[in-house]
Design a protein around this motif. Structure first.
Motif, PDB file in Angstrom:
ATOM      1  N   SER A 135      -2.849   9.933   2.657  1.00  0.00           N
ATOM      2  CA  SER A 135      -3.656   9.670   1.484  1.00  0.00           C
ATOM      3  C   SER A 135      -4.067  10.998   0.892  1.00  0.00           C
ATOM      4  O   SER A 135      -3.721  12.031   1.427  1.00  0.00           O
ATOM      5  N   LEU A 165       0.379  10.400  -5.569  1.00  0.00           N
ATOM      6  CA  LEU A 165      -0.198  10.483  -6.912  1.00  0.00           C
ATOM      7  C   LEU A 165      -0.163  11.908  -7.458  1.00  0.00           C
ATOM      8  O   LEU A 165      -0.298  12.129  -8.658  1.00  0.00           O
ATOM      9  N   THR A 220      -2.822   1.713  -4.385  1.00  0.00           N
ATOM     10  CA  THR A 220      -2.431   3.120  -4.472  1.00  0.00           C
ATOM     11  C   THR A 220      -3.458   4.091  -3.884  1.00  0.00           C
ATOM     12  O   THR A 220      -3.126   5.260  -3.680  1.00  0.00           O
ATOM     13  N   GLU A 221      -4.679   3.645  -3.651  1.00  0.00           N
ATOM     14  CA  GLU A 221      -5.687   4.574  -3.140  1.00  0.00           C
ATOM     15  C   GLU A 221      -6.888   3.818  -2.585  1.00  0.00           C
ATOM     16  O   GLU A 221      -7.266   2.768  -3.098  1.00  0.00           O
ATOM     17  N   ARG A 228      -6.889  11.502  -2.252  1.00  0.00           N
ATOM     18  CA  ARG A 228      -7.879  11.754  -3.286  1.00  0.00           C
ATOM     19  C   ARG A 228      -9.226  11.112  -2.987  1.00  0.00           C
ATOM     20  O   ARG A 228      -9.303  10.046  -2.420  1.00  0.00           O
ATOM     21  N   ARG A 280       0.842  -1.210   0.000  1.00  0.00           N
ATOM     22  CA  ARG A 280       0.000   0.000   0.000  1.00  0.00           C
ATOM     23  C   ARG A 280       0.871   1.251   0.000  1.00  0.00           C
ATOM     24  O   ARG A 280       1.581   1.533   0.975  1.00  0.00           O
ATOM     25  N   LEU A 338       2.059   7.533 -11.056  1.00  0.00           N
ATOM     26  CA  LEU A 338       2.772   7.345  -9.796  1.00  0.00           C
ATOM     27  C   LEU A 338       4.095   6.621 -10.034  1.00  0.00           C
ATOM     28  O   LEU A 338       5.129   6.975  -9.454  1.00  0.00           O
ATOM     29  N   SER A 379      -1.540   7.497  -1.135  1.00  0.00           N
ATOM     30  CA  SER A 379      -2.004   8.099  -2.378  1.00  0.00           C
ATOM     31  C   SER A 379      -1.663   9.573  -2.502  1.00  0.00           C
ATOM     32  O   SER A 379      -1.871  10.169  -3.562  1.00  0.00           O
ATOM     33  N   ASN A 432     -10.512   9.112   1.644  1.00  0.00           N
ATOM     34  CA  ASN A 432      -9.261   8.397   1.416  1.00  0.00           C
ATOM     35  C   ASN A 432      -8.715   7.759   2.677  1.00  0.00           C
ATOM     36  O   ASN A 432      -7.842   6.892   2.617  1.00  0.00           O
ATOM     37  N   ASN A 470      -3.116   6.845 -12.375  1.00  0.00           N
ATOM     38  CA  ASN A 470      -2.568   5.846 -11.464  1.00  0.00           C
ATOM     39  C   ASN A 470      -1.148   5.452 -11.871  1.00  0.00           C
ATOM     40  O   ASN A 470      -0.234   5.421 -11.038  1.00  0.00           O
TER      41      ASN A 470
END
Length: 326
Positions: free
Chosen positions: A323, A25, A267-268, A325, A19, A208, A22, A154, A205
């Motif tokens: 996080s 990003l 990623t999120e 988004r 993990r 990243l 995010s 998030n 995505n």
């Protein structure tokens, strides 16, 4: 920032869940891609929230004290902020906080041009970690937090509570908080919002990995990873993943990692709420919901909250919650 990015990426690769926070990003290109996402037909949150604000801003502004200092978390392009500032009665100033320095600087200049008499004090900050306001602020009677976009989704419940608690201490006992939350709904609506047919979210995505390569001298092959959005019912949430298409070896920070085909980088996460669940969460963090507004389909909600004063004593150092988004 580079050291923190490397630490986060290495921790994610070492952990079986992979993990990655995010917040990463959002480099300059990632912020541009996210703005493009908000204009897609399948991505309902932004236009729905704007519709709610447009319909109810006079009522919202009437409930907010004059001479309030507006503090916005994750301000991005600030396009929801202009109508709010226009509606407020004699705002004392505007403090936008965002992790993307270049994007924040451009947005701050735009706001200064739009409101030449309004003090604007941008602050580069990751609101999912420990952060504070600028040291010098204009005189003001109270503070208004603004957290649109359902970005609070998030965060896992514990971290969302921690962020709201930190904001309680940051904004003060006489403050108010205007926040947007995405309401739970069917996967048929949610999945396309996070995996659009145009492929913009997929590019967002994979960007990243481009950033990690550029800033950490890593060797990810972005085209070797497939974007995937997954819906879970308990708790209600969407997760974004980058799924490895084939067994691959990557090098980051002098370490070597092997990823198997089908293994993914998480990623999120975007949690979805009911009004009752979020009201309870906010109360645990020292906020009471004064009023709320939704769209006709009940997809999204905007809540106006009031600090509950001495019932909550904020921690000196909040737990990091990383996080970004909705």
């Amino acid at each position: 920032m580079t050291d923190t990015l490397q630490n986060d990426v290495l921790a994610a690769l070492r952990d079986p869940g992979h993990r990655i926070p995010s917040a990463w990003l959002y480099d300059a290109h990632g912020s541009e891609l996210f703005e493009a996402i908000t204009r897609l037909p399948s991505y309902y949150p932004t236009r729905t929230e704007i519709g709610i604000l447009d319909a109810h801003l006079p009522e919202i502004a009437a409930a907010i004290p004059a001479n309030s200092l507006l503090v916005e978390l994750g301000s991005g392009s600030s396009r929801k902020t202009v109508p709010l500032i226009d509606a407020l009665h004699e705002p004392a100033g505007y403090v936008p906080l965002d992790i993307s320095a270049d994007y924040l600087a451009d947005a701050a200049e735009s706001l200064r041009a739009r409101f030449p008499g309004l003090p604007v004090h941008p602050r580069v900050a990751d609101f999912t970690a420990d952060f504070d306001l600028p040291g010098e602020l204009p005189a003001h009677a109270s503070r208004l937090g603004f957290f649109p976009g359902s970005t609070i989704g998030n965060l896992d419940a514990e971290d969302a509570r921690g962020l709201l608690q930190h904001c309680h201490g940051l904004l003060g006992p006489d403050s108010m908080f205007l926040i947007g939350i995405d309401l739970d709904k069917s996967a048929d609506i949610l999945i396309p919002a996070y995996d659009d047919p145009e492929g913009v979210t997929a590019a967002f995505n994979r960007n990243l990995l481009v950033r990690i390569n550029r800033e950490l001298n890593a060797d990810f092959d972005p085209e070797g990873f497939r974007h995937e959005a997954r819906y879970f019912e308990t708790p209600p949430r969407i997760e974004m993943h980058l799924v490895c298409e084939r067994t691959t070896t990557v090098h980051v920070g002098g370490e070597r990692f092997e990823l198997a085909a089908g293994e993914s980088l998480h990623t999120e996460t975007s949690h979805k709420y009911s009004l009752g669940a979020f009201t309870t969460l906010a109360a645990e963090a020292g906020w009471s919901v004064n009023n709320h507004w939704t769209d006709p389909q009940g997809r999204f909600a905007v809540l106006l909250m009031q600090a509950t004063g001495s019932r909550y004593n904020p921690p000196v150092t909040p737990k990091p919650y990383r996080s970004h988004r909705p």
